[in-house]
Design a protein around this motif. Structure first.
Motif, short mmCIF file in Angstrom:
data_model
loop_
_atom_site.label_atom_id
_atom_site.label_comp_id
_atom_site.label_asym_id
_atom_site.label_seq_id
_atom_site.Cartn_x
_atom_site.Cartn_y
_atom_site.Cartn_z
N LYS A 102 1.52 34.40 13.90
CA LYS A 102 2.28 35.59 13.83
C LYS A 102 1.38 36.76 14.21
CE LYS A 102 4.90 33.73 9.93
NZ LYS A 102 5.36 33.87 8.58
N ASN A 103 2.15 37.82 14.51
CA ASN A 103 1.52 39.22 15.08
C ASN A 103 0.38 39.73 13.71
OD1 ASN A 103 2.32 38.86 17.58
ND2 ASN A 103 4.19 40.17 17.02
N ASP A 104 -0.47 39.94 14.34
CA ASP A 104 -1.43 40.77 13.38
C ASP A 104 -2.14 39.92 12.09
OD1 ASP A 104 -1.30 42.94 14.74
OD2 ASP A 104 0.38 43.77 13.56
N SER A 105 -1.70 38.66 12.15
CA SER A 105 -2.23 37.77 11.02
C SER A 105 -3.84 37.09 11.63
CB SER A 105 -1.07 36.50 11.00
OG SER A 105 -1.17 35.78 12.05
N ILE A 106 -4.62 37.03 10.38
CA ILE A 106 -5.81 36.60 10.78
C ILE A 106 -6.11 35.28 10.18
CG2 ILE A 106 -8.24 37.26 10.53
CD1 ILE A 106 -6.99 39.08 12.51
N MET A 107 -6.58 34.22 10.62
CA MET A 107 -6.85 33.04 10.21
C MET A 107 -8.23 32.70 9.58
SD MET A 107 -4.69 30.33 12.40
CE MET A 107 -5.65 30.61 14.00
N ALA A 126 -12.50 38.22 15.37
CA ALA A 126 -11.32 37.63 14.37
C ALA A 126 -10.40 36.73 15.17
CB ALA A 126 -10.40 38.92 13.87
N ILE A 127 -10.24 35.37 14.42
CA ILE A 127 -9.44 34.45 14.79
C ILE A 127 -7.90 34.87 14.59
CG2 ILE A 127 -8.83 32.00 15.19
CD1 ILE A 127 -11.96 31.67 14.75
N LYS A 178 -10.34 43.89 11.92
CA LYS A 178 -9.38 45.02 12.36
C LYS A 178 -9.08 45.33 13.97
CE LYS A 178 -10.35 47.78 8.06
NZ LYS A 178 -10.66 49.22 7.85
N MET A 179 -10.07 44.39 14.69
CA MET A 179 -9.94 44.63 15.79
C MET A 179 -9.15 43.84 16.86
SD MET A 179 -14.39 45.47 16.60
CE MET A 179 -13.99 45.58 18.16
N LYS A 180 -8.23 43.00 16.14
CA LYS A 180 -7.16 42.46 16.84
C LYS A 180 -7.75 41.43 17.78
CE LYS A 180 -4.09 45.97 16.14
NZ LYS A 180 -2.81 46.81 17.05
N GLY A 181 -8.82 40.65 17.28
CA GLY A 181 -9.39 39.78 18.13
C GLY A 181 -10.25 39.94 19.34
#
Length: 607
Positions: free
Chosen positions: A195-200, A190-191, A160-163
């Motif tokens: 797209k915005n807010d997407s997590i790989m 988080a990687i 949830k910390m956006k990288g």
């Protein structure tokens, strides 16, 4: 018993009091000053040591800050690496393709490790992909339990910390099998996808706790000192004694209350107390802490204490010698003066003290000698006054002309007048007899004001008959004064003088004499005023001169009254004559009420 002896010894000797006061005045301030100097010196030493600790800790903290930044750079490299991002975005249909791509990742990481020396401390580098593919690197990576990692509370928070990087602190390795490093320090990130807010995927990077041991191995600590690095979860990441690793730091609550760098003292007795200095690494919420036994700090203060005590003792001895000399100079003349006073107490008024000093003791000596001279003068003056008083009373008794004989004779004449029915003669004889009887009855020098007025009225009655009522006497006396005592026969001589020298020479038969007695504050004021012929100023001055220097055998006139008042009341009584020719003459007598208020028996004892 001992306390009573000491109290008695101090109470009886001024020298002991001076010595005691000296001890109090010297010891208390000197002790306080010495103690304050010692405490200030100790505080300065502690501050210097604390500043030194804080300087060292700040240097260590800056190094730790840089090292943690390098670990974040590794996470950033993983986040932007195109090979790793491509793997996380690819949906693999067979494991062989994934294997080849992983070989490329290993090559990328090996190349990156050449540029940094911290890669050797990596315990595990795990990237958990959303495509169900996990990238594993490091000696403990294959032993980790990926499912348990996903179940950790921080795992969802990291995503949830956006990288942004989340430091997870020190903890046990999350593994199902035996690992090389039981405790590791970890971070998560988080990687993000295209797209915005997407997590790989999610990066989980751990490194060995021995990393800090190698980093700080050359750090020299004070004797008994101990260095700690505490993570954002308040667990110990590094312990110079290697005893509390991965344990919560004791007393961290007090440290967290102190947001800035500083130092504090732990609780406990002096031997167990620790001085604790800490520097926060604000960016990561970590702390560098050093402790040192408080007893080690006191090693430097022992010398200060010994020097302080030595200076105090030397000052005390020198000042004691000086004060002993000064007190002897003060006490010796006082003792001489005291011995002279004892001789005076025994009745020797010839004693004189010869102490020539410009200070208070010399002044006291002069006053003592002056006092003895004055006592001698007053003693002789009192003897003379008593002699004069006896002479005045003797003259007054002589002037009574044997009142017993006169009284008996008048009593015989009274009976002859009764037999001859001569009422006028009888009344005069009765009045004169009563007057003489009162003279006989009162042997004391004092009578009540009421009796003095009564005697005066009898005398006036006789004189009014003699002068055929050519004058009148009025009385203005406060009722509260009637019971007060006064010297007897002080009114009759004054009134007699007013009749003979004021009223009798006057041709008109309108003579008047006013006798007044008033109470004013602490004084009794007696006035006898007549409207006779009065006196000129020169005659008044001559009268005053004759009264101040009366001739022997002068009778019981006004001079006698004035002298008796002075002998009885001293300088507190006054006797004043005022007169104006052809108008009036007034005699004023003032007596202190403090004497007149005493009883007749006490007044008699004055005699």
């Amino acid at each position: 018993m001992k306390r009573r002896f000491v109290h008695k010894l101090i109470k009886k000797s001024i020298k002991n009091k001076i010595i005691l006061s000296f001890l109090l005045v010297l010891i208390l301030p000197t002790t306080l000053i010495s103690y304050m100097s010692y405490r200030i010196s100790v505080n300065i030493l502690e501050e210097k040591l604390s500043e030194s600790f804080l300087t060292n800790l700040s240097f260590i903290g800056e190094n730790i800050d840089r090292e943690l930044g390098q670990w974040e750079q590794i996470s950033k490299f993983i986040n932007v690496n195109p090979v790793i991002r491509n793997i996380l975005m690819t949906s693999y249909k067979n494991d062989l393709d994934f294997y080849y791509d992983m070989k490329r990742v290993d090559e990328q990481l090996e190349t990156y490790s050449i540029n940094t020396n911290i890669f050797a401390y990596v315990s595990s580098l795990v990237v958990i992909g959303r495509n169900d593919r996990n990238l594993l690197y490091g000696e403990d990576a294959t032993s980790l339990d990926i499912d348990r990692i996903k179940e950790q509370p921080w795992f969802s928070e990291v995503n949830k910390m956006k990288g942004q990087v989340m430091w997870l602190g020190i903890h046990k390795n999350i593994a199902n099998y035996r690992v090389q490093n039981e405790s590791v320090i970890a971070l998560g990130r988080a990687i993000k996808g295209e797209k915005n807010d997407s997590i790989m995927g999610t990066l989980y990077l751990t490194f060995r706790e021995s990393y800090f041991t190698g980093l700080l191995k050359n750090m020299k600590l004070s004797e008994g000192g101990r260095l700690y690095i505490v993570d954002n979860r308040d667990h110990i990441v590094f312990d110079s004694d290697n005893k509390l690793l991965n344990e919560p730091f004791p007393g961290i609550e007090r440290i967290r209350e102190q947001h800035d760098k500083g130092y504090l003292t732990t609780d406990g007795n002096t031997k167990e107390q620790l001085m604790l200095a800490q520097v926060p690494i604000a960016k990561y919420d970590w702390r560098v802490i050093e402790t040192i036994p408080y007893s080690s700090l006191n090693q430097g203060t022992d010398k200060i204490f010994r020097n302080t005590v030595g200076i105090f003792l030397i000052s005390f001895v020198i000042t004691s010698v000086i004060w002993l000399f000064v007190s002897s100079q003060i006490v010796r003349p006082i003792r001489t003066l005291t011995n002279s006073m004892k001789k005076v107490q025994d009745g020797d008024l010839t004693v004189r003290v010869d102490i020539e000093r410009p200070d208070e003791v010399g002044i006291m000596n002069k006053h003592f000698n002056f006092m003895i001279r004055r006592i001698q003068e007053l003693f002789h003056s009192n003897l003379e006054a008593q002699e004069k008083k006896k002479n005045a009373e003797y003259k007054a008794l002589q002037a009574q002309i044997n009142p017993h004989f006169l009284y008996n004779t008048l009593n015989t004449i009274r009976w002859m007048a009764i037999i001859q029915k001569s009422d006028n003669i009888r009344e005069v004889v009765e009045v004169l007899g009563r007057l003489l009887k009162n003279t006989i009855k009162h042997d004391e020098p004092f009578i009540r004001v009421e009796e003095e007025i009564s005697n005066l009225k009898d005398y006036v009655y006789i004189q009014k008959i003699r002068y055929n009522n050519h004058f009148d006497v009025k009385y203005d006396v406060d009722d509260e004064l009637l019971g007060m005592p006064c010297v007897k026969f002080i009114l009759q001589p004054i009134v007699e003088n007013a009749i003979f020298h004021g009223i009798e020479p006057k041709e008109e038969p309108d003579g008047e004499i006013i006798v007044s007695m008033k109470h004013r504050e602490d004084q009794l004021i007696i006035r006898v005023r007549d409207n006779g012929v009065g006196m000129s100023q020169s005659a008044l001055e001559e009268l005053q001169r004759r009264m101040d220097h009366p001739l022997p055998g002068g009778g019981i006139g006004m001079s006698n009254v004035k002298e008796r008042l002075k002998l009885t009341y001293g300088e507190e009584s006054t006797f004043t004559i005022r007169s104006e020719q052809n108008k009036f003459t007034e005699v004023e007598m003032i007596i202190p009420v403090t004497l007149t208020n005493t009883s007749l028996q006490e007044q008699s004892e004055v005699k």
